[in-house]
Design a protein around this motif. Sequence first.
Motif, mmCIF file in Angstrom:
data_model
loop_
_atom_site.group_PDB
_atom_site.id
_atom_site.type_symbol
_atom_site.label_atom_id
_atom_site.label_comp_id
_atom_site.label_asym_id
_atom_site.label_seq_id
_atom_site.Cartn_x
_atom_site.Cartn_y
_atom_site.Cartn_z
ATOM 1 N N ARG A 215 48.334 31.677 41.112
ATOM 2 C CA ARG A 215 46.910 31.332 41.105
ATOM 3 C C ARG A 215 46.082 32.363 41.871
ATOM 4 O O ARG A 215 44.995 32.765 41.439
ATOM 5 C CB ARG A 215 46.700 29.938 41.700
ATOM 6 C CG ARG A 215 47.162 28.794 40.803
ATOM 7 C CD ARG A 215 46.871 27.454 41.445
ATOM 8 N NE ARG A 215 47.287 26.350 40.599
ATOM 9 C CZ ARG A 215 46.546 25.836 39.626
ATOM 10 N NH1 ARG A 215 45.332 26.321 39.399
ATOM 11 N NH2 ARG A 215 46.992 24.824 38.902
ATOM 12 N N TRP A 216 46.604 32.790 42.995
ATOM 13 C CA TRP A 216 45.867 33.768 43.818
ATOM 14 C C TRP A 216 45.730 35.096 43.086
ATOM 15 O O TRP A 216 44.650 35.698 43.079
ATOM 16 C CB TRP A 216 46.599 33.967 45.143
ATOM 17 C CG TRP A 216 45.887 34.876 46.098
ATOM 18 C CD1 TRP A 216 44.915 34.528 46.997
ATOM 19 C CD2 TRP A 216 46.098 36.290 46.264
ATOM 20 N NE1 TRP A 216 44.507 35.642 47.715
ATOM 21 C CE2 TRP A 216 45.222 36.738 47.282
ATOM 22 C CE3 TRP A 216 46.944 37.212 45.655
ATOM 23 C CZ2 TRP A 216 45.172 38.057 47.696
ATOM 24 C CZ3 TRP A 216 46.888 38.535 46.066
ATOM 25 C CH2 TRP A 216 46.016 38.946 47.072
ATOM 26 N N THR A 218 45.771 35.722 39.834
ATOM 27 C CA THR A 218 44.832 35.614 38.720
ATOM 28 C C THR A 218 43.394 35.609 39.219
ATOM 29 O O THR A 218 42.517 36.302 38.676
ATOM 30 C CB THR A 218 45.113 34.335 37.906
ATOM 31 O OG1 THR A 218 46.438 34.401 37.369
ATOM 32 C CG2 THR A 218 44.118 34.198 36.766
ATOM 33 N N LYS A 219 43.115 34.849 40.263
ATOM 34 C CA LYS A 219 41.765 34.756 40.813
ATOM 35 C C LYS A 219 41.287 36.112 41.338
ATOM 36 O O LYS A 219 40.155 36.536 41.070
ATOM 37 C CB LYS A 219 41.725 33.714 41.932
ATOM 38 C CG LYS A 219 40.348 33.451 42.529
ATOM 39 C CD LYS A 219 40.397 32.277 43.492
ATOM 40 C CE LYS A 219 39.013 31.948 44.047
ATOM 41 N NZ LYS A 219 38.481 33.000 44.939
ATOM 42 N N LYS A 220 42.147 36.816 42.081
ATOM 43 C CA LYS A 220 41.765 38.106 42.628
ATOM 44 C C LYS A 220 41.487 39.125 41.514
ATOM 45 O O LYS A 220 40.527 39.903 41.596
ATOM 46 C CB LYS A 220 42.876 38.638 43.539
ATOM 47 C CG LYS A 220 43.002 37.904 44.851
ATOM 48 C CD LYS A 220 41.872 38.245 45.809
ATOM 49 C CE LYS A 220 41.950 39.659 46.318
ATOM 50 N NZ LYS A 220 40.911 39.944 47.354
ATOM 51 N N LEU A 222 40.543 38.523 38.425
ATOM 52 C CA LEU A 222 39.315 38.169 37.708
ATOM 53 C C LEU A 222 38.079 38.465 38.545
ATOM 54 O O LEU A 222 37.041 38.878 38.012
ATOM 55 C CB LEU A 222 39.359 36.699 37.309
ATOM 56 C CG LEU A 222 40.376 36.356 36.210
ATOM 57 C CD1 LEU A 222 40.467 34.850 36.017
ATOM 58 C CD2 LEU A 222 40.009 37.041 34.892
ATOM 59 N N GLU A 223 38.150 38.262 39.843
ATOM 60 C CA GLU A 223 37.018 38.603 40.713
ATOM 61 C C GLU A 223 36.749 40.103 40.677
ATOM 62 O O GLU A 223 35.588 40.535 40.643
ATOM 63 C CB GLU A 223 37.297 38.149 42.142
ATOM 64 C CG GLU A 223 37.222 36.631 42.326
ATOM 65 C CD GLU A 223 37.657 36.195 43.713
ATOM 66 O OE1 GLU A 223 38.242 37.026 44.454
ATOM 67 O OE2 GLU A 223 37.424 35.018 44.059
ATOM 68 N N GLN A 258 37.609 31.011 34.056
ATOM 69 C CA GLN A 258 37.270 31.128 35.477
ATOM 70 C C GLN A 258 35.764 31.037 35.720
ATOM 71 O O GLN A 258 35.318 30.352 36.639
ATOM 72 C CB GLN A 258 37.797 32.454 36.026
ATOM 73 C CG GLN A 258 37.409 32.764 37.463
ATOM 74 C CD GLN A 258 38.173 31.944 38.483
ATOM 75 O OE1 GLN A 258 39.205 31.363 38.169
ATOM 76 N NE2 GLN A 258 37.648 31.880 39.698
#
Length: 266
Positions: A215-216, A218-220, A222-223, A258
């Motif tokens: 999860r981390w 993917t989030k990083k 995409l940010e 996201q």
Amino acid sequence: MAKQNLNKFTDLVWTVTEEGIYKDDLSLDFHSFVLIISGEMKIIQADKAYTFGAENVLLFPRNQISAVIKQPKDGRPYKAIVFGLTVERLKSFYTKEKPNLSVAPDSSVRILGDQPLLKSFFSSILPYFELEQNLPESIAQLKFEEAISILRFIEPNIDSVLADFSEPGKINLVDFMEKHYKFNMPLEKFAYLSGRSLSTFIRDFKKAFQVTPQRWLTKKRLELAHFQLSKKGRKAGDIYLEIGFENLSHFSFAFKKQFGYSPSEL
């Protein structure tokens, strides 16, 4: 996907051919001694980037997390010869030859320049791909020792890299992941390079980030993509490989999930 032509002794030498653009995130467990015949290769690391073209010869040290992008250039496909310098063979070599360890190990990719010995060495390898029987071990060993001897002649301090058989030690996980989250590596490889078993890596990761690694990551990614698209004016097709996604459709789907809108809407 890369087209690889292996000779009968696959732990030593092979060719790689790319007709289109191909990208891979990797960290090899052996040193790569490479001649690029045609095309172009970009190597992107956490704090460095390199571009290589036809006739460049390089040494790519082991255990370096990198994004490698191979593509045609000047109407010719990417094609290279790769000679693998495995730890097992290097250990055997240095039991007979005393290494020069006068300088600290330097894991930078090395551009070896225009050297007659390099041209001669790689020219002598090409006929191996026409063999219909196994390459004799005696010849394989001679070529391996020739490769090391040439590297030691060209780069007098190369022993500090080739004779460094240490394994990655336990390092600060937050710093390590903040530097390398863009690379699409298996968790097992992230764990190994941070000096941890997979179970310890996952446990330490959850403690440090309060979320699972998947999860981390993917989030990083995409940010970072959102920043590149909205602030830098880049296009989705230009960045999705750089930030760790394997294809554009998967990136677009994850981005919309996201943020609630597609990359093209930016």
